[in-house]
Design an enzyme around this catalytic site. Sequence first.
Site, short mmCIF file in Angstrom:
data_model
loop_
_atom_site.label_atom_id
_atom_site.label_comp_id
_atom_site.label_asym_id
_atom_site.label_seq_id
_atom_site.Cartn_x
_atom_site.Cartn_y
_atom_site.Cartn_z
N GLY A 241 0.76 -1.25 0.00
CA GLY A 241 0.00 0.00 0.00
C GLY A 241 0.78 1.28 0.00
O GLY A 241 0.19 2.36 -0.15
N PRO A 276 4.53 -5.26 -0.57
CA PRO A 276 4.55 -4.07 -1.42
C PRO A 276 4.52 -4.43 -2.91
O PRO A 276 5.06 -5.45 -3.32
CB PRO A 276 5.90 -3.42 -1.08
CG PRO A 276 6.77 -4.58 -0.72
CD PRO A 276 5.86 -5.59 -0.05
N GLY A 277 3.85 -3.63 -3.69
CA GLY A 277 3.85 -3.79 -5.14
C GLY A 277 4.32 -2.50 -5.77
O GLY A 277 5.48 -2.32 -6.13
N CYS A 344 -12.67 3.19 -28.85
CA CYS A 344 -13.92 3.92 -29.08
C CYS A 344 -14.68 4.16 -27.79
O CYS A 344 -15.75 3.58 -27.56
CB CYS A 344 -14.76 3.15 -30.09
SG CYS A 344 -13.86 3.01 -31.62
N GLU A 345 -14.10 4.93 -26.91
CA GLU A 345 -14.76 5.35 -25.66
C GLU A 345 -14.21 6.72 -25.31
O GLU A 345 -13.01 6.95 -25.43
CB GLU A 345 -14.41 4.40 -24.50
CG GLU A 345 -14.87 3.00 -24.71
CD GLU A 345 -15.33 2.32 -23.42
OE1 GLU A 345 -15.62 3.03 -22.44
OE2 GLU A 345 -15.38 1.10 -23.44
N TYR A 372 0.64 -1.90 -12.09
CA TYR A 372 -0.76 -1.87 -12.53
C TYR A 372 -0.90 -1.25 -13.93
O TYR A 372 -1.91 -0.64 -14.24
CB TYR A 372 -1.64 -1.13 -11.51
CG TYR A 372 -1.47 -1.69 -10.12
CD1 TYR A 372 -1.97 -2.95 -9.82
CD2 TYR A 372 -0.77 -1.01 -9.13
CE1 TYR A 372 -1.79 -3.51 -8.55
CE2 TYR A 372 -0.58 -1.56 -7.86
CZ TYR A 372 -1.10 -2.80 -7.58
OH TYR A 372 -0.92 -3.34 -6.34
N1 LLP Z 1 -1.56 -7.03 -0.79
C1 LLP Z 1 -2.84 -7.15 -1.14
C2 LLP Z 1 -3.69 -8.13 -0.44
C3 LLP Z 1 -3.37 -6.34 -2.16
O1 LLP Z 1 -4.65 -6.46 -2.50
C4 LLP Z 1 -2.53 -5.40 -2.81
C5 LLP Z 1 -3.05 -4.54 -3.85
C6 LLP Z 1 -1.18 -5.32 -2.42
C7 LLP Z 1 -0.72 -6.15 -1.39
C8 LLP Z 1 -0.19 -4.38 -3.06
O2 LLP Z 1 -0.53 -3.06 -2.88
P1 LLP Z 1 0.50 -1.92 -3.35
O3 LLP Z 1 1.73 -2.03 -2.48
O4 LLP Z 1 0.84 -2.16 -4.78
O5 LLP Z 1 -0.25 -0.67 -3.14
N2 LLP Z 1 -5.05 -1.22 -9.65
C9 LLP Z 1 -4.87 -0.22 -8.63
C10 LLP Z 1 -4.24 -0.78 -7.40
C11 LLP Z 1 -4.99 -1.96 -6.83
C12 LLP Z 1 -4.31 -2.56 -5.63
C13 LLP Z 1 -4.92 -3.86 -5.29
N3 LLP Z 1 -4.30 -4.53 -4.20
C14 LLP Z 1 -4.08 0.93 -9.21
O6 LLP Z 1 -3.74 0.91 -10.38
O7 LLP Z 1 -3.84 1.92 -8.51
#
Ligand code: LLP
Length: 416
Positions: A241, A276-277, A344-345, A372
């Site tokens: 997050g 983390p992502g 087309c949107e 993402y």
């Molecule tokens: N753990 C869980 C259980 C999650 O659902 C997520 C992200 C993460 C970790 C990683 O979160 P991060 O560190 O990347 O914030 N598509 C959206 C983001 C959706 C996130 C979904 N879950 C965007 O493009 O902003």
Amino acid sequence: MTENILESKEEKFYIENVLVENIAKKYGTPSYIYSKKIILENYLNFKSQFNDIDHLICFAVKSNPNIAILNLLAKNGAGFDIVSGGELQRVIAAKADPKNVVFSGVGKSKEDIELAIKHDILTFNVESEAELFRIQSIAKRLSKVVGISIRVNPDVDPKTHPYISTGLKDNKFGIDEQNAISMYKIANALDSIEIKGIDCHIGSQITELRPFEDSIKKLLVMIDHLKSIDISIKHIDIGGGIGIQYSDEVPPTFSDYAKTVKNILKGRNLKIIFEPGRALIGKAGILITEVEYIKNSSDKNFIIINAAMNDLMRPALYGAFHEIINLSSSDSDQKHYDIVGPVCETGDFLGKDRLLSAEEGNILAVLDAGAYGMSMSSNYNSRLKASEILVDGDKLYLIRNRDTFADLINGEQLLP
Ligand code: LLP
């Protein structure tokens, strides 16, 4: 802080030692380009903050599931947070060890649970009582004892976009504190279940420390309560997050985040898991695209590019901002443009009202697209999914081929 992926020298843009326009010439557009150096810097910087405590960094596969990237992280000790059997298959294809995998998600299918049990993943982050019983029954049939954590919904406002906020009581994720305690009691009595940890993930693109602090504190209260009834928790998974800077946000540095987390967990004999992502991969990637047309009308000017919402969905879905720059030189006048794709949107835009000078054939870069971006792309409008390239010093690696037309209709059948 993450370095900028693009370095400009004499009005030309480079990623590591490679001129980005040359990547466009070689591999075409639209393409995602990543910097190995920045991915590793981010990951190792994050990891170095926790050298002094027992921890595991489980990269959120959904943010960027390319197997070359997963492999790079695995080689440097990362584990993975997955949300489907498909993601587990990717982790395996990336030659990573499933023993470092945590499995989150509210809708785990029987097949996916079985696959994960067979591969001896570290833990299931369980999100409902029904799921707990499903895991118990599959584990029993397979004669296995399976590690679980309960995903707690701590009802903390992460102050982010509502679509990516997951830790509020109205969200579908996790279990409220009271019910989670009851579930631990149930889990404790199930013979194919081993309680390993406690988990939460409150949302994504969080730019303040307070929500993390509040949720960890709530989990610690629960851990103490569980201890008083002889249920011991070995690890605390505090999810992912952490936000990044797309425009003028000021997300916490890894060091500030670590200080906060370590301060709250001081004196506790707990392993800490992170998921983390975005914070690791977001700024390590860009999307390059070519200008197809410039279209001026009396009210609006458009740059029509060959990338679209199917390639990068974030602007259409969340109104997300990504900085866009022109990598080519252009002598045309600067104007305010909406930067739109061929889909087309009307929602098909990558940027609105951007001051740019651009002409047909120029190469634009959409920044901060490493997380993402490709992972949410689709073939909508029967568009071919982009290629992905990883830069390492002066070397280029094609880590995903652009779709072919054969890929597009793969598996489809005419009626007899
Ligand atoms: N753990 C869980 C259980 C999650 O659902 C997520 C992200 C993460 C970790 C990683 O979160 P991060 O560190 O990347 O914030 N598509 C959206 C983001 C959706 C996130 C979904 N879950 C965007 O493009 O902003």
